[in-house]
Design an enzyme around this catalytic site. Sequence first.
Site, mmCIF file in Angstrom:
data_model
loop_
_atom_site.group_PDB
_atom_site.id
_atom_site.type_symbol
_atom_site.label_atom_id
_atom_site.label_comp_id
_atom_site.label_asym_id
_atom_site.label_seq_id
_atom_site.Cartn_x
_atom_site.Cartn_y
_atom_site.Cartn_z
ATOM 1 N N LEU A 1 0.831 -1.207 0.000
ATOM 2 C CA LEU A 1 0.000 0.000 0.000
ATOM 3 C C LEU A 1 0.866 1.258 0.000
ATOM 4 O O LEU A 1 2.083 1.181 0.189
ATOM 5 C CB LEU A 1 -0.900 -0.048 1.245
ATOM 6 C CG LEU A 1 -1.945 -1.180 1.232
ATOM 7 C CD1 LEU A 1 -2.537 -1.403 2.609
ATOM 8 C CD2 LEU A 1 -3.040 -0.889 0.215
ATOM 9 N N THR B 1 6.632 0.489 1.451
ATOM 10 C CA THR B 1 7.723 1.255 2.053
ATOM 11 C C THR B 1 7.098 2.103 3.152
ATOM 12 O O THR B 1 6.436 3.090 2.870
ATOM 13 C CB THR B 1 8.405 2.139 0.989
ATOM 14 O OG1 THR B 1 8.865 1.280 -0.052
ATOM 15 C CG2 THR B 1 9.581 2.898 1.578
ATOM 16 N N LYS C 1 15.290 0.101 4.179
ATOM 17 C CA LYS C 1 14.709 0.445 2.874
ATOM 18 C C LYS C 1 14.717 1.970 2.666
ATOM 19 O O LYS C 1 15.116 2.467 1.610
ATOM 20 C CB LYS C 1 13.286 -0.105 2.797
ATOM 21 C CG LYS C 1 12.399 0.491 1.737
ATOM 22 C CD LYS C 1 12.794 0.091 0.332
ATOM 23 C CE LYS C 1 12.068 0.951 -0.688
ATOM 24 N NZ LYS C 1 12.277 0.616 -2.044
HETATM 25 P P1 NAD Z 1 0.271 1.859 -6.512
HETATM 26 O O1 NAD Z 1 -0.377 3.158 -6.197
HETATM 27 O O2 NAD Z 1 0.391 1.429 -7.937
HETATM 28 O O3 NAD Z 1 -0.493 0.674 -5.720
HETATM 29 C C1 NAD Z 1 -1.051 0.822 -4.442
HETATM 30 C C2 NAD Z 1 -2.409 0.126 -4.456
HETATM 31 O O4 NAD Z 1 -2.994 0.239 -3.160
HETATM 32 C C3 NAD Z 1 -3.394 0.762 -5.443
HETATM 33 O O5 NAD Z 1 -3.915 -0.215 -6.318
HETATM 34 C C4 NAD Z 1 -4.464 1.371 -4.537
HETATM 35 O O6 NAD Z 1 -5.760 1.344 -5.108
HETATM 36 C C5 NAD Z 1 -4.376 0.484 -3.315
HETATM 37 N N1 NAD Z 1 -4.879 1.124 -2.104
HETATM 38 C C6 NAD Z 1 -4.648 2.390 -1.683
HETATM 39 N N2 NAD Z 1 -5.276 2.610 -0.502
HETATM 40 C C7 NAD Z 1 -5.923 1.452 -0.198
HETATM 41 C C8 NAD Z 1 -6.749 1.040 0.879
HETATM 42 N N3 NAD Z 1 -7.059 1.873 1.870
HETATM 43 N N4 NAD Z 1 -7.238 -0.215 0.882
HETATM 44 C C9 NAD Z 1 -6.944 -1.077 -0.126
HETATM 45 N N5 NAD Z 1 -6.183 -0.742 -1.188
HETATM 46 C C10 NAD Z 1 -5.675 0.499 -1.224
HETATM 47 O O7 NAD Z 1 1.687 1.884 -5.795
HETATM 48 P P2 NAD Z 1 2.969 0.943 -6.055
HETATM 49 O O8 NAD Z 1 3.864 1.591 -7.037
HETATM 50 O O9 NAD Z 1 2.495 -0.449 -6.286
HETATM 51 O O10 NAD Z 1 3.679 1.060 -4.610
HETATM 52 C C11 NAD Z 1 3.191 0.392 -3.460
HETATM 53 C C12 NAD Z 1 4.221 0.476 -2.351
HETATM 54 O O11 NAD Z 1 5.456 -0.083 -2.816
HETATM 55 C C13 NAD Z 1 4.561 1.900 -1.884
HETATM 56 O O12 NAD Z 1 4.742 1.882 -0.493
HETATM 57 C C14 NAD Z 1 5.869 2.227 -2.607
HETATM 58 O O13 NAD Z 1 6.647 3.171 -1.907
HETATM 59 C C15 NAD Z 1 6.521 0.853 -2.636
HETATM 60 N N6 NAD Z 1 7.474 0.616 -3.730
HETATM 61 C C16 NAD Z 1 7.189 0.976 -5.011
HETATM 62 C C17 NAD Z 1 8.114 0.715 -6.023
HETATM 63 C C18 NAD Z 1 7.841 1.094 -7.460
HETATM 64 O O14 NAD Z 1 8.789 1.059 -8.265
HETATM 65 N N7 NAD Z 1 6.622 1.438 -7.833
HETATM 66 C C19 NAD Z 1 9.327 0.057 -5.723
HETATM 67 C C20 NAD Z 1 9.566 -0.337 -4.399
HETATM 68 C C21 NAD Z 1 8.622 -0.058 -3.418
#
Ligand code: NAD
Length: 306
Positions: A69, A103, A178
């Site tokens: 999330l 994260t 991280k």
């Molecule tokens: P994203 O926004 O694509 O996905 C997050 C998902 O969570 C979305 O589908 C959203 O609808 C859902 N969501 C939000 N609030 C919610 C709730 N209350 N209940 C249920 N679902 C909910 O983000 P992402 O890029 O997949 O990143 C997710 C996490 O991973 C973050 O913490 C980010 O910092 C970390 N991260 C991302 C990357 C990257 O390259 N994108 C790499 C490493 C870590």
Amino acid sequence: MSKISKIGFIGVGNMGNPMAGHLVKAGFDVTVYDIRPEMVRAFVTQHGGTPAGSLVEVAEGADAVITMLPDDKVVRKVVLGEGSENCVAAGLAQGSVVIDMSTSNPTGTRGLAEALQPRGIAGVDAPVMGGVVFARDATLDIMVGGDKEVVARCRPLFEAMGRSIIHCGGVGTAHALKALANYVNACALINAIEAMAIGKKFGLDARLMAEALIPMCAGRNHPIEKKVIPHILTRKYGTGMAMGFIAKDLKIAMETAKSIGAFAPLGERVSELWSDAVEKLGFDLDQTQIVRYWEEANGVSLTEER
Ligand code: NAD
């Protein structure tokens, strides 16, 4: 120590979708939930698994619930409800595990684990290094914080999603590492961008500088090799990681430093610069678009001239 076979996965966005997909492929019984129902539908069509319509439903009967999330505040609300009956803790049984792979702020992670402990639910933090491409290839580097036995129980899940698993220590340590790793990465990226913007203003060629910097002074340099050359010079901006998430991770790193009274003047400035860029340019832009912040200030462009 019972085996984990039934998993609830919450947050099937850019990262969560391929990660949970690998769990399905590895034979786990996976139920998915996302606040956006269209994400759940897309996941089930693509990978299989079972859709859930609520947080209680995704948690019921699960040996482990994984969250992927936006941040620890969303994770806390989803897991504990904070005034709502519809939450993960309401559906989980004793002996189960909540694994936060987002994260998140390590202090928040410790608080969540403390809140879960009286219910007989263990907390584990397992943030990932590597973006969407690594998630798709199951080559994420996964840092893990938590009780040794619980982490050992979760290991097969991590093996389905990543190439390396580093047990960092107790709950929260992985989230701390991280945020600090992302600080090193974010600092190195704008360090290269700033040097190249000055060089461009002086009359140097952008690609020449990028290629010269690696062997001459930077050594193997992930931001130049994987971000500047393929995504900035070409204007592809396609690393799949939002600029806003980097600003968030830097804030977490600096909050962590502050909470223990650590000296971090460089990190504070780097964090301020990323937050200002996000405010001016936008949260959802690819992290590599941060180059525009330096280009606009210096009146230059690092776009490759072909
Ligand atoms: P994203 O926004 O694509 O996905 C997050 C998902 O969570 C979305 O589908 C959203 O609808 C859902 N969501 C939000 N609030 C919610 C709730 N209350 N209940 C249920 N679902 C909910 O983000 P992402 O890029 O997949 O990143 C997710 C996490 O991973 C973050 O913490 C980010 O910092 C970390 N991260 C991302 C990357 C990257 O390259 N994108 C790499 C490493 C870590």
